[in-house]
Design a protein around this motif. Structure first.
Motif, PDB file in Angstrom:
ATOM      1  N   LEU A 136       0.240  -7.083   7.901  1.00  0.00           N
ATOM      2  CA  LEU A 136      -0.026  -6.536   6.574  1.00  0.00           C
ATOM      3  C   LEU A 136       0.432  -7.428   5.424  1.00  0.00           C
ATOM      4  CD1 LEU A 136      -0.564  -3.205   5.487  1.00  0.00           C
ATOM      5  CD2 LEU A 136       1.517  -3.998   4.422  1.00  0.00           C
ATOM      6  N   GLY A 137       1.679  -7.930   5.540  1.00  0.00           N
ATOM      7  CA  GLY A 137       2.218  -8.776   4.470  1.00  0.00           C
ATOM      8  C   GLY A 137       3.267  -8.071   3.649  1.00  0.00           C
ATOM      9  N   SER A 138       4.015  -8.859   2.898  1.00  0.00           N
ATOM     10  CA  SER A 138       5.157  -8.384   2.116  1.00  0.00           C
ATOM     11  C   SER A 138       5.168  -9.110   0.785  1.00  0.00           C
ATOM     12  CB  SER A 138       6.467  -8.718   2.843  1.00  0.00           C
ATOM     13  OG  SER A 138       6.586  -8.011   4.035  1.00  0.00           O
ATOM     14  N   TYR A 160       2.457  -7.928  -5.445  1.00  0.00           N
ATOM     15  CA  TYR A 160       2.076  -7.541  -4.071  1.00  0.00           C
ATOM     16  C   TYR A 160       1.466  -6.138  -4.052  1.00  0.00           C
ATOM     17  CZ  TYR A 160       3.208  -5.445   0.524  1.00  0.00           C
ATOM     18  OH  TYR A 160       3.170  -4.741   1.700  1.00  0.00           O
ATOM     19  N   PHE A 209      -2.325  -5.074  -2.935  1.00  0.00           N
ATOM     20  CA  PHE A 209      -2.433  -4.119  -1.826  1.00  0.00           C
ATOM     21  C   PHE A 209      -3.203  -2.866  -2.284  1.00  0.00           C
ATOM     22  CE2 PHE A 209       0.681  -1.749   1.332  1.00  0.00           C
ATOM     23  CZ  PHE A 209      -0.406  -1.270   2.033  1.00  0.00           C
ATOM     24  N   ARG A 230       6.923   2.263  -9.468  1.00  0.00           N
ATOM     25  CA  ARG A 230       7.037   1.911  -8.052  1.00  0.00           C
ATOM     26  C   ARG A 230       7.631   0.516  -7.785  1.00  0.00           C
ATOM     27  NH1 ARG A 230       6.273   5.177  -3.346  1.00  0.00           N
ATOM     28  NH2 ARG A 230       6.430   3.712  -1.646  1.00  0.00           N
ATOM     29  N   SER A 270      10.531   0.067  -5.135  1.00  0.00           N
ATOM     30  CA  SER A 270      10.263  -0.668  -3.894  1.00  0.00           C
ATOM     31  C   SER A 270      11.105  -1.933  -3.816  1.00  0.00           C
ATOM     32  CB  SER A 270       8.784  -1.022  -3.780  1.00  0.00           C
ATOM     33  OG  SER A 270       8.036   0.145  -3.629  1.00  0.00           O
ATOM     34  N   TYR A 322      13.260  -2.938  -0.726  1.00  0.00           N
ATOM     35  CA  TYR A 322      13.103  -4.223  -0.021  1.00  0.00           C
ATOM     36  C   TYR A 322      14.434  -4.983   0.004  1.00  0.00           C
ATOM     37  CZ  TYR A 322       8.054  -4.337   0.848  1.00  0.00           C
ATOM     38  OH  TYR A 322       6.795  -4.100   1.349  1.00  0.00           O
ATOM     39  N   THR A 359      -6.413  -0.724   7.243  1.00  0.00           N
ATOM     40  CA  THR A 359      -5.718  -1.802   7.958  1.00  0.00           C
ATOM     41  C   THR A 359      -6.753  -2.690   8.673  1.00  0.00           C
ATOM     42  OG1 THR A 359      -5.356  -0.236   9.784  1.00  0.00           O
ATOM     43  CG2 THR A 359      -3.516  -0.594   8.247  1.00  0.00           C
ATOM     44  N   HIS A 371       2.604   5.669  10.678  1.00  0.00           N
ATOM     45  CA  HIS A 371       2.278   5.581   9.242  1.00  0.00           C
ATOM     46  C   HIS A 371       1.257   6.667   8.920  1.00  0.00           C
ATOM     47  CE1 HIS A 371       1.225   4.007   5.325  1.00  0.00           C
ATOM     48  NE2 HIS A 371       2.054   2.989   5.463  1.00  0.00           N
ATOM     49  N   TYR A 394      -8.084   7.729  13.089  1.00  0.00           N
ATOM     50  CA  TYR A 394      -6.715   7.202  13.171  1.00  0.00           C
ATOM     51  C   TYR A 394      -5.762   8.230  13.777  1.00  0.00           C
ATOM     52  CZ  TYR A 394      -2.118   5.650  11.554  1.00  0.00           C
ATOM     53  OH  TYR A 394      -0.796   5.277  11.502  1.00  0.00           O
ATOM     54  N   PHE A 424       3.432   0.394  13.991  1.00  0.00           N
ATOM     55  CA  PHE A 424       3.880  -0.919  13.509  1.00  0.00           C
ATOM     56  C   PHE A 424       4.267  -1.756  14.719  1.00  0.00           C
ATOM     57  CE2 PHE A 424       5.287   2.485  10.700  1.00  0.00           C
ATOM     58  CZ  PHE A 424       4.703   2.141   9.497  1.00  0.00           C
ATOM     59  N   CYS A 470       9.685  -3.384   9.684  1.00  0.00           N
ATOM     60  CA  CYS A 470       9.303  -3.637   8.300  1.00  0.00           C
ATOM     61  C   CYS A 470      10.011  -2.613   7.421  1.00  0.00           C
ATOM     62  CB  CYS A 470       7.783  -3.516   8.161  1.00  0.00           C
ATOM     63  SG  CYS A 470       7.163  -1.872   8.614  1.00  0.00           S
ATOM     64  N   ILE A 471       9.679  -2.614   6.158  1.00  0.00           N
ATOM     65  CA  ILE A 471      10.341  -1.685   5.241  1.00  0.00           C
ATOM     66  C   ILE A 471      10.153  -0.222   5.681  1.00  0.00           C
ATOM     67  CG2 ILE A 471       8.387  -1.532   3.627  1.00  0.00           C
ATOM     68  CD1 ILE A 471      10.470  -1.499   1.344  1.00  0.00           C
ATOM     69  N   GLU A 472       8.997   0.061   6.268  1.00  0.00           N
ATOM     70  CA  GLU A 472       8.690   1.449   6.652  1.00  0.00           C
ATOM     71  C   GLU A 472       9.572   1.938   7.804  1.00  0.00           C
ATOM     72  OE1 GLU A 472       5.665   2.893   4.827  1.00  0.00           O
ATOM     73  OE2 GLU A 472       6.601   1.246   3.765  1.00  0.00           O
TER      74      GLU A 472
HETATM   75  C1  LIG Z   1      -2.654   4.558  -0.332  1.00  0.00           C
HETATM   76  C2  LIG Z   1      -1.627   3.895   0.104  1.00  0.00           C
HETATM   77  C3  LIG Z   1      -1.396   3.405   1.483  1.00  0.00           C
HETATM   78  C4  LIG Z   1      -2.168   3.534   2.642  1.00  0.00           C
HETATM   79  C5  LIG Z   1      -3.492   4.247   2.835  1.00  0.00           C
HETATM   80  C6  LIG Z   1      -1.474   2.828   3.682  1.00  0.00           C
HETATM   81  C7  LIG Z   1      -1.900   2.722   5.021  1.00  0.00           C
HETATM   82  C8  LIG Z   1      -1.224   2.006   6.009  1.00  0.00           C
HETATM   83  N1  LIG Z   1      -0.207   1.102   5.850  1.00  0.00           N
HETATM   84  C9  LIG Z   1       0.199   0.626   7.091  1.00  0.00           C
HETATM   85  C10 LIG Z   1       1.226  -0.283   7.359  1.00  0.00           C
HETATM   86  C11 LIG Z   1       2.204  -0.694   6.430  1.00  0.00           C
HETATM   87  N2  LIG Z   1       2.364  -0.224   5.158  1.00  0.00           N
HETATM   88  C12 LIG Z   1       3.463  -0.853   4.590  1.00  0.00           C
HETATM   89  C13 LIG Z   1       3.938  -0.664   3.317  1.00  0.00           C
HETATM   90  C14 LIG Z   1       3.310   0.085   2.326  1.00  0.00           C
HETATM   91  N3  LIG Z   1       2.244   0.957   2.466  1.00  0.00           N
HETATM   92  C15 LIG Z   1       1.879   1.451   1.232  1.00  0.00           C
HETATM   93  C16 LIG Z   1       0.795   2.298   0.946  1.00  0.00           C
HETATM   94  C17 LIG Z   1      -0.235   2.637   1.842  1.00  0.00           C
HETATM   95  N4  LIG Z   1      -0.337   2.305   3.152  1.00  0.00           N
HETATM   96  C18 LIG Z   1       2.787   0.889   0.265  1.00  0.00           C
HETATM   97  C19 LIG Z   1       2.749   1.157  -1.212  1.00  0.00           C
HETATM   98  C20 LIG Z   1       3.667   0.031   0.944  1.00  0.00           C
HETATM   99  C21 LIG Z   1       4.728  -0.882   0.324  1.00  0.00           C
HETATM  100  C22 LIG Z   1       6.082  -0.419   0.430  1.00  0.00           C
HETATM  101  C23 LIG Z   1       6.376   0.649  -0.560  1.00  0.00           C
HETATM  102  O1  LIG Z   1       6.310   0.409  -1.756  1.00  0.00           O
HETATM  103  O2  LIG Z   1       6.596   1.768  -0.093  1.00  0.00           O
HETATM  104  C24 LIG Z   1       4.033  -1.758   5.552  1.00  0.00           C
HETATM  105  C25 LIG Z   1       5.291  -2.590   5.398  1.00  0.00           C
HETATM  106  C26 LIG Z   1       5.192  -3.813   4.493  1.00  0.00           C
HETATM  107  C27 LIG Z   1       6.479  -4.603   4.441  1.00  0.00           C
HETATM  108  O3  LIG Z   1       6.542  -5.522   3.627  1.00  0.00           O
HETATM  109  O4  LIG Z   1       7.443  -4.360   5.171  1.00  0.00           O
HETATM  110  C28 LIG Z   1       3.253  -1.667   6.696  1.00  0.00           C
HETATM  111  C29 LIG Z   1       3.419  -2.453   7.973  1.00  0.00           C
HETATM  112  C30 LIG Z   1      -0.631   1.248   8.057  1.00  0.00           C
HETATM  113  C31 LIG Z   1      -0.520   0.994   9.561  1.00  0.00           C
HETATM  114  C32 LIG Z   1      -1.524   2.098   7.393  1.00  0.00           C
HETATM  115  C33 LIG Z   1      -2.599   2.958   7.897  1.00  0.00           C
HETATM  116  C34 LIG Z   1      -2.661   3.497   9.033  1.00  0.00           C
END
Ligand SMILES: C=CC1=C(C)c2cc3[nH]c(cc4nc(cc5[nH]c(cc1n2)c(C)c5CCC(=O)O)C(CCC(=O)O)=C4C)c(C)c3C=C
Ligand SMILES: [Fe+2]
Ligand SMILES: [Fe+2]
Length: 341
Positions: free
Chosen positions: A11-13, A25, A29, A54, A58, A62, A132, A189, A225, A287, A291-293
């Motif tokens: 996904l990326g950071s 970022y 995203f 946010r 965040s 992080y 994703t 997630h 999903y 995952f 990661c942060i999650e």
């Molecule tokens: C509408 C918002 C989001 C959807 C839909 C979403 C789906 C989704 N994401 C992952 C995996 C990861 N998400 C991560 C971080 C992250 N996700 C969202 C929002 C949505 N994700 C945000 C805003 C963030 C950033 C962190 C934060 O501000 O809370 C990460 C980790 C990234 C890291 O740098 O560590 C992952 C991995 C999946 C698998 C998914 C759908 C199934």
């Protein structure tokens, strides 16, 4: 012989924990139409509103999990790339991130510059979601087309119930499961419910009745999903020899006001503590890299919530990361990736 490169994509950071980097970022995203699936003007408005508070929140989160070498997700993905390299004998192994750096564009251009014409694209997500899997595939296709790279893609399919993946998950959790525990929560997630309805090919299956995910088969299963998460969880539990009352599934990381798929992890943490669970194991099988999650949302905030609600111990089981069985599994799965049309 023609070389077959492997491109692993996670996904990326953010580039750093500076608020400006986190804002950049999050903007990239969340402005992805596969993530916030609203028409551009509405998406721009909503994301701009999210970006008021946010990035600061965040950035703080992080900073609490950041490693000296960088973001855990990126560092662990690099380690995975290094671990896979000696086993992928068909060609070079590259790593890219869907958001931030290294980008899919730079990785594909680097491969094309070496004369590579065949690339196995591996989105590192076990379960399919437009936010994703689809966005990674579309970005790779855009780059190949726009820059006329002459690269043919094979694509790793969602591997949510592939035996190699499930067995690696069990092996990675084995030492945790061998210790006494009261319950295992498999926290995936989350996803806005709207995304499930959109990708439901029948338009009438998803979120209809309590057991729609258990009943999902064929093209419905291929695009749902939530149903794929349920298959991962059940397949894991069966292989790990768990009784039905020893484990449950939940969905984390909700953002915004829309309804996301349930049950929510936050709710389950309170419920489990109230039901008398003292030692809770949590795994996050959506995952492949911590990661942060996982580290902050579950390992820090989730742990605090659970103990405040009366639980005694929350143990976070690490993601697959560079577990040897996972490395072997990934190489096998990528070796079977079909050529994309
Ligand atoms: C509408 C918002 C989001 C959807 C839909 C979403 C789906 C989704 N994401 C992952 C995996 C990861 N998400 C991560 C971080 C992250 N996700 C969202 C929002 C949505 N994700 C945000 C805003 C963030 C950033 C962190 C934060 O501000 O809370 C990460 C980790 C990234 C890291 O740098 O560590 C992952 C991995 C999946 C698998 C998914 C759908 C199934
Ligand atoms: Fe996310
Ligand atoms: Fe569904």
């Amino acid at each position: 012989m023609t070389k077959q490169a492997l491109l692993l994509v996670n996904l990326g950071s953010p580039a750093s924990t500076e608020v400006a980097d986190v804002r950049r970022y999050l903007n990239q995203f969340l402005m992805d139409p596969y993530v916030v699936d609203l028409p551009w003007p509405l998406r721009r408005l909503l994301v701009s509103l999210i970006l008021i508070k946010r990035p600061e929140q965040s950035a703080h989160a992080y900073a609490s999990i950041w490693w000296p070498e960088g973001s855990p997700l990126v560092v662990l993905s690099r380690r995975l790339q290094e671990a896979v390299r000696p086993h992928w004998t068909q060609g070079p192994v590259e790593l890219a991130m869907r958001y931030g750096e290294p980008s899919i564009e730079s990785a594909l251009k680097r491969l094309a510059a070496q004369g590579i014409t065949q690339v196995t694209l591996a989105p590192l997500y076990p379960q399919f979601a437009d936010s994703t899997t689809t966005t990674v595939i579309q970005e790779a296709r855009r780059v190949v087309r726009t820059h006329d790279l002459g690269v043919q893609l094979s694509i790793l399919q969602p591997f949510y119930e592939e035996p190699e993946y499930l067995e690696a998950l069990v092996a990675s959790a084995r030492s945790y499961l061998e210790q006494p525990f009261d319950h295992l929560l498999l926290s995936f997630h989350g996803l806005p419910e709207r995304h499930l309805h959109k990708s439901d090919p029948t338009g009438a299956h998803c979120l209809k009745g309590d057991d729609c995910c258990q009943r999902a088969e064929g093209e419905v299963l291929a695009s749902c999903y939530r149903a794929q998460c349920m298959r991962t969880a059940a397949g894991f539990a069966a292989r790990a020899g768990l009784r039905d009352d020893q484990w449950s599934v939940s969905f984390q990381s909700r953002l915004g006001r829309a309804k996301w798929i349930e049950p929510y992890t936050e709710t389950r943490l309170d419920e489990l503590a109230e039901q008398g669970v003292k030692k809770l194991l949590v795994m996050c099988p959506a995952f492949v890299s911590d990661c942060i999650e996982t580290l902050e949302e579950i390992g820090d905030r989730g742990r605090e919530q659970f103990t405040e609600a009366g639980g005694e111990e929350l143990v976070l089981v690490p993601c697959l990361n560079t577990h040897e069985d996972w490395v072997q599994a990934l190489v096998k799965l990528c070796g079977r990736a079909p050529l994309a049309l």
